[in-house]
Design a protein around this motif. Structure first.
Motif, PDB file in Angstrom:
ATOM      1  N   TYR A   1      41.066   9.681 -25.753  1.00 44.79           N
ATOM      2  CA  TYR A   1      41.766  10.268 -26.889  1.00 44.79           C
ATOM      3  C   TYR A   1      42.112  11.730 -26.600  1.00 44.79           C
ATOM      4  O   TYR A   1      41.493  12.378 -25.768  1.00 44.79           O
ATOM      5  CB  TYR A   1      40.930  10.176 -28.169  1.00 44.79           C
ATOM      6  CG  TYR A   1      39.624  10.933 -28.092  1.00 44.79           C
ATOM      7  CD1 TYR A   1      39.518  12.232 -28.582  1.00 44.79           C
ATOM      8  CD2 TYR A   1      38.489  10.357 -27.521  1.00 44.79           C
ATOM      9  CE1 TYR A   1      38.324  12.936 -28.506  1.00 44.79           C
ATOM     10  CE2 TYR A   1      37.297  11.051 -27.445  1.00 44.79           C
ATOM     11  CZ  TYR A   1      37.225  12.332 -27.937  1.00 44.79           C
ATOM     12  OH  TYR A   1      36.040  13.016 -27.866  1.00 44.79           O
TER      13      TYR A   1
ATOM     14  N   ARG B   1      44.257   0.641 -35.705  1.00 43.93           N
ATOM     15  CA  ARG B   1      45.040   0.784 -36.948  1.00 43.93           C
ATOM     16  C   ARG B   1      44.247   1.540 -37.998  1.00 43.93           C
ATOM     17  O   ARG B   1      44.738   2.477 -38.627  1.00 43.93           O
ATOM     18  CB  ARG B   1      45.452  -0.598 -37.474  1.00 43.93           C
ATOM     19  CG  ARG B   1      46.422  -0.534 -38.649  1.00 43.93           C
ATOM     20  CD  ARG B   1      46.616  -1.898 -39.280  1.00 43.93           C
ATOM     21  NE  ARG B   1      45.441  -2.332 -40.019  1.00 43.93           N
ATOM     22  CZ  ARG B   1      45.065  -1.843 -41.216  1.00 43.93           C
ATOM     23  NH1 ARG B   1      45.765  -0.902 -41.797  1.00 43.93           N
ATOM     24  NH2 ARG B   1      43.992  -2.313 -41.816  1.00 43.93           N
TER      25      ARG B   1
ATOM     26  N   MET C   1      43.730   5.361 -36.931  1.00 43.22           N
ATOM     27  CA  MET C   1      44.904   6.204 -37.134  1.00 43.22           C
ATOM     28  C   MET C   1      45.185   6.410 -38.626  1.00 43.22           C
ATOM     29  O   MET C   1      45.571   7.501 -39.034  1.00 43.22           O
ATOM     30  CB  MET C   1      46.123   5.614 -36.415  1.00 43.22           C
ATOM     31  CG  MET C   1      45.978   5.658 -34.899  1.00 43.22           C
ATOM     32  SD  MET C   1      45.447   7.279 -34.224  1.00 43.22           S
ATOM     33  CE  MET C   1      46.808   8.315 -34.718  1.00 43.22           C
ATOM     34  N   HIS C   2      44.952   5.391 -39.425  1.00 47.68           N
ATOM     35  CA  HIS C   2      45.112   5.554 -40.871  1.00 47.68           C
ATOM     36  C   HIS C   2      44.143   6.619 -41.397  1.00 47.68           C
ATOM     37  O   HIS C   2      44.526   7.488 -42.187  1.00 47.68           O
ATOM     38  CB  HIS C   2      44.887   4.218 -41.584  1.00 47.68           C
ATOM     39  CG  HIS C   2      44.986   4.323 -43.064  1.00 47.68           C
ATOM     40  ND1 HIS C   2      46.189   4.399 -43.724  1.00 47.68           N
ATOM     41  CD2 HIS C   2      44.022   4.390 -44.013  1.00 47.68           C
ATOM     42  CE1 HIS C   2      45.962   4.515 -45.016  1.00 47.68           C
ATOM     43  NE2 HIS C   2      44.651   4.496 -45.220  1.00 47.68           N
TER      44      HIS C   2
ATOM     45  N   ILE D   1      43.226  14.147 -32.307  1.00 44.82           N
ATOM     46  CA  ILE D   1      42.475  13.225 -33.167  1.00 44.82           C
ATOM     47  C   ILE D   1      41.326  13.956 -33.847  1.00 44.82           C
ATOM     48  O   ILE D   1      41.214  13.960 -35.072  1.00 44.82           O
ATOM     49  CB  ILE D   1      41.932  12.030 -32.348  1.00 44.82           C
ATOM     50  CG1 ILE D   1      43.069  11.189 -31.789  1.00 44.82           C
ATOM     51  CG2 ILE D   1      40.969  11.185 -33.177  1.00 44.82           C
ATOM     52  CD1 ILE D   1      43.856  10.424 -32.828  1.00 44.82           C
TER      53      ILE D   1
ATOM     54  N   ALA E   1      48.310  13.034 -31.427  1.00 48.16           N
ATOM     55  CA  ALA E   1      47.124  12.256 -31.788  1.00 48.16           C
ATOM     56  C   ALA E   1      47.213  10.939 -31.036  1.00 48.16           C
ATOM     57  O   ALA E   1      47.743   9.957 -31.552  1.00 48.16           O
ATOM     58  CB  ALA E   1      47.055  12.042 -33.291  1.00 48.16           C
ATOM     59  N   THR E   2      46.711  10.942 -29.823  1.00 46.56           N
ATOM     60  CA  THR E   2      46.833   9.784 -28.956  1.00 46.56           C
ATOM     61  C   THR E   2      45.475   9.150 -28.730  1.00 46.56           C
ATOM     62  O   THR E   2      44.503   9.852 -28.463  1.00 46.56           O
ATOM     63  CB  THR E   2      47.446  10.186 -27.598  1.00 46.56           C
ATOM     64  OG1 THR E   2      48.699  10.831 -27.842  1.00 46.56           O
ATOM     65  CG2 THR E   2      47.643   8.990 -26.711  1.00 46.56           C
TER      66      THR E   2
END
Length: 121
Positions: A47, A86, A89-90, A51, A104-105
């Motif tokens: 990451y 999912r 990231m939410h 993040i 934000a990877t």
């Protein structure tokens, strides 16, 4: 596990490799590398700082502790990789009021040796 220290900067490297944006021979970028044999079912998580450094309206970071806790909880809940990403990231975007100010990877991979026919997108 075997560890090595490598200097990743050399001739022809991209700008900023030497630790500065000018690329003029500033501080060198040393990276520790390790080799580890993964086993079926092992997951690898990579990451970027966007993040854990995503901030809420009061300036509080999402944080590494919250990030690790999130991943551990969802891993133990036996979520698929797709669903874990999912939900992560939410949570990060929600923490940052819907808009990220930085990259934000996240890369989450699982070794599915012998089960390639059951991979999910």
């Amino acid at each position: 596990m075997e560890a090595h220290r490598r200097d990743l900067c050399g001739r022809g490297q991209p700008q900023g490799c030497r630790g500065d944006d000018a690329g003029d021979g500033g501080e060198r970028l040393n990276v520790d590398t390790t080799h580890h044999q993964l086993q079926p079912g092992d997951r690898l998580l990579l990451y970027t700082d966007g993040i854990v450094e995503a901030r809420d309206a009061e300036g509080r970071e999402f944080g590494r502790d919250r990030f690790v806790d999130f991943i551990v909880r969802h891993h133990h809940g036996h979520q698929t990789l797709h669903e874990t990403l999912r939900r992560l990231m939410h949570a990060v975007v929600e923490h940052h009021a819907g808009r990220l100010a930085d990259d934000a990877t996240v890369l989450l991979a699982e070794w599915r040796a012998g089960h390639q026919d059951t991979l999910t997108p």
